[in-house]
Write an enzyme that holds these catalytic residues in place. Structure first.
Site, PDB file in Angstrom:
ATOM      1  N   ARG A  20       0.847  -1.201   0.000  1.00 10.37           N
ATOM      2  CA  ARG A  20       0.000   0.000   0.000  1.00 10.37           C
ATOM      3  C   ARG A  20       0.882   1.251   0.000  1.00 10.37           C
ATOM      4  O   ARG A  20       0.619   2.216  -0.694  1.00 10.37           O
ATOM      5  CB  ARG A  20      -0.956   0.012   1.207  1.00 10.37           C
ATOM      6  CG  ARG A  20      -1.670   1.359   1.355  1.00 10.37           C
ATOM      7  CD  ARG A  20      -2.927   1.347   2.220  1.00 10.37           C
ATOM      8  NE  ARG A  20      -2.846   0.507   3.394  1.00 10.37           N
ATOM      9  CZ  ARG A  20      -2.108   0.759   4.477  1.00 10.37           C
ATOM     10  NH1 ARG A  20      -1.357   1.843   4.544  1.00 10.37           N
ATOM     11  NH2 ARG A  20      -2.108  -0.079   5.492  1.00 10.37           N
ATOM     12  N   TYR A  34     -16.903  16.023 -15.226  1.00  9.23           N
ATOM     13  CA  TYR A  34     -17.291  14.612 -15.344  1.00  9.23           C
ATOM     14  C   TYR A  34     -18.339  14.282 -14.268  1.00  9.23           C
ATOM     15  O   TYR A  34     -18.238  14.744 -13.124  1.00  9.23           O
ATOM     16  CB  TYR A  34     -16.019  13.768 -15.165  1.00  9.23           C
ATOM     17  CG  TYR A  34     -16.263  12.304 -15.044  1.00  9.23           C
ATOM     18  CD1 TYR A  34     -16.603  11.542 -16.161  1.00  9.23           C
ATOM     19  CD2 TYR A  34     -16.172  11.653 -13.811  1.00  9.23           C
ATOM     20  CE1 TYR A  34     -16.839  10.182 -16.046  1.00  9.23           C
ATOM     21  CE2 TYR A  34     -16.397  10.298 -13.688  1.00  9.23           C
ATOM     22  CZ  TYR A  34     -16.738   9.564 -14.810  1.00  9.23           C
ATOM     23  OH  TYR A  34     -16.972   8.225 -14.698  1.00  9.23           O
ATOM     24  N   ASP A  58      -7.976  18.216 -14.488  1.00  8.42           N
ATOM     25  CA  ASP A  58      -8.235  16.863 -14.984  1.00  8.42           C
ATOM     26  C   ASP A  58      -7.767  16.823 -16.439  1.00  8.42           C
ATOM     27  O   ASP A  58      -8.342  17.461 -17.309  1.00  8.42           O
ATOM     28  CB  ASP A  58      -9.740  16.565 -14.877  1.00  8.42           C
ATOM     29  CG  ASP A  58     -10.106  15.148 -15.324  1.00  8.42           C
ATOM     30  OD1 ASP A  58      -9.429  14.600 -16.207  1.00  8.42           O
ATOM     31  OD2 ASP A  58     -11.107  14.598 -14.804  1.00  8.42           O
ATOM     32  N   LYS A  91      -8.812   5.587 -19.456  1.00  9.04           N
ATOM     33  CA  LYS A  91      -9.139   6.044 -20.808  1.00  9.04           C
ATOM     34  C   LYS A  91      -7.907   5.951 -21.719  1.00  9.04           C
ATOM     35  O   LYS A  91      -7.417   4.871 -21.934  1.00  9.04           O
ATOM     36  CB  LYS A  91      -9.707   7.470 -20.727  1.00  9.04           C
ATOM     37  CG  LYS A  91     -10.707   7.681 -19.565  1.00  9.04           C
ATOM     38  CD  LYS A  91     -12.008   6.929 -19.753  1.00  9.04           C
ATOM     39  CE  LYS A  91     -12.877   6.895 -18.501  1.00  9.04           C
ATOM     40  NZ  LYS A  91     -13.202   8.189 -17.911  1.00  9.04           N
TER      41      LYS A  91
HETATM   42  C1  LIG Z   1     -13.735   8.582 -16.612  1.00 11.59           C
HETATM   43  C2  LIG Z   1     -13.363   9.925 -16.122  1.00 11.59           C
HETATM   44  C3  LIG Z   1     -13.117  10.160 -14.766  1.00 11.59           C
HETATM   45  C4  LIG Z   1     -13.285   9.087 -13.711  1.00 11.59           C
HETATM   46  O1  LIG Z   1     -12.316   8.086 -13.836  1.00 11.59           O
HETATM   47  P1  LIG Z   1     -12.576   6.548 -13.422  1.00 11.59           P
HETATM   48  O2  LIG Z   1     -11.301   5.894 -13.857  1.00 11.59           O
HETATM   49  O3  LIG Z   1     -13.777   6.089 -14.162  1.00 11.59           O
HETATM   50  O4  LIG Z   1     -12.783   6.525 -11.956  1.00 11.59           O
HETATM   51  C5  LIG Z   1     -12.716  11.433 -14.393  1.00 11.59           C
HETATM   52  N1  LIG Z   1     -12.588  12.423 -15.290  1.00 11.59           N
HETATM   53  C6  LIG Z   1     -12.821  12.241 -16.599  1.00 11.59           C
HETATM   54  C7  LIG Z   1     -12.672  13.379 -17.546  1.00 11.59           C
HETATM   55  C8  LIG Z   1     -13.221  10.987 -17.063  1.00 11.59           C
HETATM   56  O5  LIG Z   1     -13.482  10.808 -18.363  1.00 11.59           O
END
Ligand SMILES: *Cc1c(COP(=O)(O)O)cnc(C)c1O
Length: 390
Positions: free
Chosen positions: A47, A99, A171, A196
């Site tokens: 961890r 998001y 982000d 992604k």
């Molecule tokens: C998918 C997404 C998230 C969340 O991420 P997870 O891996 O699904 O927890 C946050 N910000 C954006 C822009 C996303 O597309």
């Protein structure tokens, strides 16, 4: 000599020092034997630190020009851990079209810990300037935003934040380090849903965070270890492998996205296309300045839910699913998918109507994708004409 990003994607994780293996080994070990009772080695418990995860964390820190990288069990784990840098009584300013999961965390979890928030239109920096309160500690930016692709000027927003004694979180999921480096533009902390583009194969759920300065890195490291939502070694390995091909993947997908956006823009049944690569997109000049690409995601609006249903049923190639940024083209329906957590009136305000689709372009042959879209839109045209006639 500093290597270009495409070279760094391949080599940042390095080769295994002990064996020369060109892939980082997957260290499936929760604990680590210690030689002495007084002094521990670099790892004691996974961890707190795992060698496979560490290779990934050092990779993302290098790619984003940061001091420390952190790998989490999901993008949301990274985002919520970053918000734990705040304290009760603090206030945050947030892009109004974040998001859906981030929206849910901010509206339904953060308040329980006495942390207040305001949503602002981050594209309107006068509105942002007016929204600061004495207790505002963070501004939170998502650019391009999801799903209507609004562009925020990171550099000016970060300057504004700094002048008000605030940190800037960005982000960077849609752009990745290939196209946008928020830390170089003045951001303090950036976040990725590595689920992604970074992993790119719809196989894992993962999150990454990178800090610009060492002290903030230490604070986030403390939270990562305390909260414990770390990424496992196997998924860390898969993410390292995904990052190696990011340059080639995202360039091809973005090139296809540009062609698809243009095609959709000229199609009579498509009411609107959201894509920051259009010269007439209001955020295009900012995007050109702060990023080196437009990405592989666009959104399109059809007239209504009926048209949306016909379109979805007729498309042959894309998977119809939540998520984005993968080798396969992914068609999403934000109203019931990514933004389902948002109340209907809030959704409508943000342009997320019943005719809106998000389209994440994959690596299929561009002509196959265009032909598929063409035949599906033709069905929409013919059938909605019928329903008007009836
Ligand atoms: C998918 C997404 C998230 C969340 O991420 P997870 O891996 O699904 O927890 C946050 N910000 C954006 C822009 C996303 O597309």
């Amino acid at each position: 000599m500093t290597d270009r990003l495409e070279t760094k994607f391949i080599h940042s994780a390095g080769v295994d020092a002990q064996t020369g293996a060109v892939n980082v080994p997957i260290y499936l070990s929760s604990t680590f034997h210690q030689e002495s009772i007084d002094e521990f080695g670099p790892y004691d418990y996974s961890r707190s630190g795992n060698p496979t995860r560490r290779a990934l964390e050092e990779t993302i820190a290098k790619l984003e020009n940061g001091t420390r990288g952190f790998a989490f069990a999901s993008g949301m784990a990274a985002i919520s851990s970053a918000f734990m840098l705040l304290e009760s009584g603090d206030h945050v300013l947030v892009s109004e079209d974040v998001y859906g999961g981030t929206y849910r965390f901010i509206t339904e979890v953060l308040g329980k810990f006495g942390i207040d928030h305001s949503f602002v239109n981050m594209t309107d920096l006068d509105e942002v300037a007016r929204a600061f309160r004495p207790n505002t500690k963070v501004i939170y930016i998502e650019t391009p935003s999801n799903p209507v692709m609004n562009i925020t000027d990171i550099e000016i927003a970060a300057k504004l934040a700094k002048a008000n004694g605030c940190l800037t979180f960005v982000d960077n999921t849609f752009m990745t380090p290939l196209y946008q480096n928020p830390l170089d533009l003045g951001a303090d902390l950036l976040l990725h849903s590595a689920t992604k583009f970074l992993s790119g194969h719809s196989d894992i759920v993962a999150g990454l965070a990178v800090t610009k300065d060492a002290a903030l890195g230490d604070r986030l490291g403390f939270i990562q270890n305390s909260f414990g939502s770390v990424l496992g070694a196997q998924d860390s390995y898969l993410l390292i492998q995904g990052i190696k091909t990011l340059g080639a993947r995202l360039k091809q997908s973005s090139e296809s996205a540009q062609k698809i956006a243009k095609f959709l823009h000229h199609h009579p049944v498509v009411e609107e296309v959201y894509y920051p690569g259009f010269s007439f997109h209001p955020g295009n000049p900012i995007q050109q300045r702060q990023a080196s690409g437009y990405g592989a995601v666009l959104s399109l609006r059809l007239p209504d839910k009926n048209a949306a249903r016909i379109f979805k049923d007729a498309l042959r190639i894309p998977v119809f699913a939540v998520s984005l940024g993968a080798v396969e083209t992914i068609l999403s329906y934000p109203a019931t998918m990514s933004h389902a957590a948002m109340p209907e009136d809030e959704r409508k305000k943000r342009g997320i109507t019943d005719g809106l689709f998000r389209f994440s372009v994959g690596l299929e042959h561009i002509d196959d994708l265009l032909e598929d879209l063409e035949q599906a839109l033709e069905k929409v045209r013919v059938k909605s004409k019928l329903s008007i006639a009836n």
